[in-house]
Design an enzyme around this catalytic site. Structure first.
Site, PDB file in Angstrom:
ATOM      1  N   ASP A  93       0.331  -0.847  -0.384  1.00  0.00           N
ATOM      2  CA  ASP A  93      -0.301   0.191  -0.389  1.00  0.00           C
ATOM      3  C   ASP A  93       1.131   0.972  -0.037  1.00  0.00           C
ATOM      4  OD1 ASP A  93       1.003   0.035   2.509  1.00  0.00           O
ATOM      5  OD2 ASP A  93      -1.018   0.050   3.239  1.00  0.00           O
ATOM      6  N   ASP A 267      -8.197  -7.079   1.642  1.00  0.00           N
ATOM      7  CA  ASP A 267      -7.468  -7.050   2.658  1.00  0.00           C
ATOM      8  C   ASP A 267      -7.717  -6.544   4.144  1.00  0.00           C
ATOM      9  OD1 ASP A 267      -5.425  -4.600   3.470  1.00  0.00           O
ATOM     10  OD2 ASP A 267      -6.774  -4.426   2.182  1.00  0.00           O
ATOM     11  N   CYS A 305     -13.568 -26.866  10.370  1.00  0.00           N
ATOM     12  CA  CYS A 305     -12.386 -27.311   9.106  1.00  0.00           C
ATOM     13  C   CYS A 305     -11.829 -28.204   9.007  1.00  0.00           C
ATOM     14  CB  CYS A 305     -11.945 -25.409   9.750  1.00  0.00           C
ATOM     15  SG  CYS A 305     -10.712 -25.203   9.615  1.00  0.00           S
ATOM     16  N   CYS A 307      -7.974 -27.028   8.534  1.00  0.00           N
ATOM     17  CA  CYS A 307      -6.924 -26.747   9.047  1.00  0.00           C
ATOM     18  C   CYS A 307      -5.368 -27.488   9.576  1.00  0.00           C
ATOM     19  CB  CYS A 307      -6.944 -25.299   9.225  1.00  0.00           C
ATOM     20  SG  CYS A 307      -6.584 -24.531  11.027  1.00  0.00           S
ATOM     21  N   CYS A 310      -6.791 -26.751  13.439  1.00  0.00           N
ATOM     22  CA  CYS A 310      -8.282 -28.069  14.156  1.00  0.00           C
ATOM     23  C   CYS A 310      -8.279 -29.578  13.570  1.00  0.00           C
ATOM     24  CB  CYS A 310      -9.780 -27.528  13.081  1.00  0.00           C
ATOM     25  SG  CYS A 310      -9.948 -26.313  13.217  1.00  0.00           S
ATOM     26  N   HIS A 336      -5.406 -20.532  12.165  1.00  0.00           N
ATOM     27  CA  HIS A 336      -6.498 -20.770  11.581  1.00  0.00           C
ATOM     28  C   HIS A 336      -7.944 -19.685  11.361  1.00  0.00           C
ATOM     29  CE1 HIS A 336     -10.998 -22.347  11.937  1.00  0.00           C
ATOM     30  NE2 HIS A 336     -10.899 -21.404  12.640  1.00  0.00           N
TER      31      HIS A 336
END
Length: 377
Positions: A93, A267, A305, A307, A310, A336
């Site tokens: 940015d 974002d 989930c 991931c 998890c 997560h």
């Protein structure tokens, strides 16, 4: 051209776009969420972990890297990709938002902004030309024009002058950009909550033919329904053949609603920031894992989930780590939350492909526990 947008499909049900943004460091599937790596790192995550969860692009911050270590050092290291060992796309940015939000002592003129560092009080100056010099040295795939981000609420006359200055600064950014062949410069549409100013800003900037356009100055404290109104009349003013980026937005409901309105890129620091406070996003809503009721809960954060967190760790264990101030706890909640939003965007892309994004929105919001009030309607 450094960046090219490819439209793959438009959702018949919602009008949302499925696309690809081609960059020198790879392809970004859109709509996409970009994890924020403010100081050339996504807090507590390694680049390898970000790849594991399939982040296509991350964002870094011009203002913070200008203060430390300095863009000269990053350039010496071979650019930001080499410096932080990330070989996928990076967006930087412009530093405009930070100059206005972090620095109490600042003086805005047509030339640029004089301000004091929030770290040590040093007197500093950023102009459109300096912002381009910094980002050219960082070597990001997508860089942002230096803009002024007016606060909310603000007087119409102030927003008008500020928005007109942003357009003049955008022109100076284009002239100062030294690497257009391998770095795409996106302009930022401003105008506060004023329809005429937003449309004028979009017209001014699109006439300069940037490779992509962002919508800035939202998610700054205004009610969500106002943000959606601004998107409803601003997005149609932007070229259909270029990427559209909504800055600073990352709540699950806003990602879905933004995608429905034709946004390609988002974002936000939200997932990493709330993770550090022990708050996680799950398919059935937000879960504050520090709460005592999870002390003996040996199930995963989110049973739906897949991931790393998890799959391997329980709520009770993560709560223990957070209560004991163990860094690993923050790493697990951060992993997560980022995975959750990246998976959400994969689901959004799939729903666009199958022409059912409005149906997806309704079922996702119902499971997440969001009513019209929570969503700003």
């Amino acid at each position: 051209m450094a960046v090219k947008y490819e439209l793959i499909k438009q959702c018949k049900q919602s009008g949302a776009r499925l696309g690809r943004v081609h960059t020198p460091h790879g392809v970004i599937e859109t709509p996409t969420f970009m994890p924020v790596g403010t100081q050339a790192t996504v807090k507590t995550m390694s680049p390898e972990e970000l790849k594991q969860m399939d982040a296509h692009i991350i964002l870094s911050n011009t203002y913070h890297l200008f203060l430390r270590p300095g863009h000269g050092i990053v350039k010496q290291a071979g650019g930001l990709h080499k410096f932080m060992n990330w070989d996928r796309p990076i967006l930087t940015d412009s530093g405009g938002f930070q100059v206005f939000s972090l620095s109490e002592m600042r003086k805005i003129s047509e030339e640029g902004v004089h301000f004091r560092s929030h770290l040590n009080g040093d007197k500093l100056f950023i102009s459109p030309e300096v912002a381009m010099e910094i980002q050219n040295a960082l070597g990001s795939d997508i860089m942002m024009a230096f803009d002024e981000c007016p606060p909310y609420p603000a007087e119409y006359e102030y927003v008008k002058q500020s928005t007109e200055r942003t357009s003049r600064w955008a022109e100076r950014c284009l002239a100062a950009h030294a690497r257009p062949h391998d770095q795409a410069l996106f302009a930022i549409v401003q105008g506060g909550m004023h329809k005429d100013l937003r449309i004028q800003s979009a017209k001014d900037l699109t006439s300069m033919d940037f490779p992509g356009y962002a919508i800035g100055g939202l998610s700054v404290g205004e009610p969500k329904h106002l943000m959606y109104d601004v998107l409803d009349y601003t997005v149609p003013e932007l070229p259909a053949d270029k990427p559209r980026y909504l800055m600073g937005v990352g709540s699950p409901d806003a990602l879905v609603e933004g995608s429905i309105r034709g946004i390609d890129m988002f974002d936000c620091v939200l997932p990493t920031r709330i993770a550090r406070n022990g708050t996680t996003m799950t398919s059935s809503g937000r879960l504050v894992i520090r709460n005592a009721k999870f002390a003996e809960d040996f199930g995963p954060l989110d049973p739906n989930c897949s991931c790393y967190t998890c799959t391997n760790y329980s709520r009770a264990y993560i709560r223990h780590l957070l209560k004991a101030d163990e860094t690993f706890g923050i790493r697990l909640t951060t992993y997560h939350n980022l995975h959750f939003l990246l998976q959400l965007m994969r689901d959004v892309r799939q729903a666009i492909m199958e022409d059912r994004l409005l149906d997806f929105r309704d079922s996702f919001f119902e499971a997440y526990g969001l009513n019209d009030n929570d969503r700003g309607f």
